[in-house]
Design a protein around this motif. Sequence first.
Motif, PDB file in Angstrom:
ATOM      1  N   HIS A 574       0.790  -1.096   0.131  1.00 26.38           N
ATOM      2  CA  HIS A 574       0.064   0.060  -0.062  1.00 26.38           C
ATOM      3  C   HIS A 574       1.198   0.783  -0.090  1.00 26.38           C
ATOM      4  O   HIS A 574       1.605   1.562   0.732  1.00 26.38           O
ATOM      5  N   GLU A 605      -5.685  -0.351   6.471  1.00 25.51           N
ATOM      6  CA  GLU A 605      -4.907  -0.403   5.560  1.00 25.51           C
ATOM      7  C   GLU A 605      -4.334  -1.579   5.332  1.00 25.51           C
ATOM      8  O   GLU A 605      -4.783  -2.532   4.750  1.00 25.51           O
ATOM      9  N   SER A 614      -6.834  -7.986  -3.438  1.00 31.52           N
ATOM     10  CA  SER A 614      -5.716  -6.711  -3.022  1.00 31.52           C
ATOM     11  C   SER A 614      -4.561  -7.611  -3.360  1.00 31.52           C
ATOM     12  O   SER A 614      -4.074  -7.197  -3.194  1.00 31.52           O
ATOM     13  N   ARG A 619      -1.465  -0.908  -3.656  1.00 33.16           N
ATOM     14  CA  ARG A 619      -3.392  -0.798  -3.809  1.00 33.16           C
ATOM     15  C   ARG A 619      -2.664   0.182  -3.524  1.00 33.16           C
ATOM     16  O   ARG A 619      -1.641   0.861  -3.199  1.00 33.16           O
TER      17      ARG A 619
END
Length: 619
Positions: A574, A605, A614, A619
């Motif tokens: 992320h 997150e 994901s 991301r």
Amino acid sequence: MRQSRIPDSPLSRPDVLGELAYLCAERDGDRVVLQLPTEDGWRDVTATELLTSVTKLAKGLIAAGVAHGDWVLLTAPDGHERTLLTLAVWAVGGAAVWVPSRCSPKLLQWTLRDSRPVAAVLRDQRQARVAAPLQRELVDLGRIWTLDEADLDAIAKPGAYMDGTAVRFRIEETSAQAPALLHYTATARRRVRAAVLTHRNLLSAASATLARLSPLLQSIPPGEASTLLGPQTQGFAACATVVAALLGGVRTAFARPDRPFAHQVRDYAPTLLVTDAAFLTRVYEVERSRAQQQGGWDGAQGFEAATRLAVDLGQKKRRPWQRMSRAIYDWAFARVRDALGGRLRAAVCLQGGLEPRMAYYYAGLGIPVLEGFGLVETGGLATLAAPGEPRPGTAGPALDGTEVKTTADGEVLLRGPGVFTGYHGAVRENDQAPADGWLATGWLGEVDDHGYLALRGRRRGAPHRGAELPPVVGVVTDASARPATPDYADLEAQLLAHPLISQALVLGEGRPYATALITLKRDQLEYWRLVNNLPLSVPLEQVALTPEVGAEIRRAVEEVNNGLPAEMAIRAFHVLPEEFSQASGLLLPSGRLRRDAVLRAFAEEIEALYTPPSIEGGR
């Protein structure tokens, strides 16, 4: 500006590093100087055996065409193999080119072209496939060995017919000013630099460190001084430690990478531990957690009472002969000492950073923590607290022969015989050590009236010297947080080599797979916006979240994953729009991440990274 001055001291023998193995054999003979990891413990290596192994490898290098002054590139894993190879290169009068063992293909290609070695010892066939095509371009690159197909005996075999005097002649021809080590480090800028360290640099730093530790070493019975090298002492930190240990007669053992380091410390029971603040904090936290699990509320309260008592003893607020509960001593004090093997006399904490309360706690247990500071560019430690004179919160005074001062804006400068002369192939003026010998470290700090250096963190905008001892990556120094596991710290260090990545936190403990939180450098994002023709009206936070930036970070993660087992690979990441900062409570003044605070702040997150779909990408 304040400055501490310490008179220079003469260089200790030997004059060059090629003499190390011979010195040990003459002084120690059949005494154990190294211990290599095995399936059920450690195998002893005497000084005589060490000299025999180094001489065999050195003769093999000579037979393979390594001449005096040549460079040999090494990507062997940290441990005994890299140590023996480096000693052999020094014995033939060459320089060892150190590259991280799990370097990316691009980094390996770059270092080969930049250093132009005459031989290379690589980790595996994957690296060999990267290096082999370059042999047509690099005409000097002769032999390439890989350690996954052939062991060290394959390197030694070509020189089996030679006499050992050929090696001695090479050592006698070597100058103390000749390059001994080129240590490649990926920096925040779009280039990789190799700090060139001479024999004099490395020996000066090692000798000065031993001089500072001499009161402690003299208090240990002959032959009992020992240390265990683990994840906290990898790369250059391991090199500097091994050189100092061989000079000082300290037995050195290498930890196994497939076993928890804390378990090996308990089993090996070293008398001197070279480590970092995160490990010492983690040992305390684990024992505190166990006390609570085993004794409930009473156990937790008892451990806290014992901690307060140890801190008071460390601060000398209580006299050692004052009465205390024998149960508290056995149950709280002894258990932490036992977790460190039960024989530990002192811990050398690389890069300082230990919370003062923790430092006083260990002092109260009879395990003084000596904090220090150094860079690859200084040849090893430049400052170190003296035994019996700790000052928690500082990295100690300068070692003998070294000077430390600060500029008007607080940047720490160092000068001494261990400071290097510059980077290999540097063409820009600021890539070289200053003409007057003062090295700008890129760290902010203060020097008090007694010469003790207190670090405040990195200087914003300063060139990133990524070769500190050890690299500062996602570890925690306060007692309330948990450090990253060593394997994840290594992944974080590799991610930080990418010029776009500012901070990286790899997660996975107790999770089905590894993931990462990543922040980006604002100056590099500005450059990215410029070259990709994005309008200035687009905020940098939005630039960080563009698909193009995400694809670049994905490529960086894939390079880190190359060669890793599936259970270690980073499977999702992320990219955060802003960097972690002290203002947000996510960064310590030293520049290290507050891991637990980051985990709390970005809990959503993180959970999203473990929720399909994901898994397939960033991301």
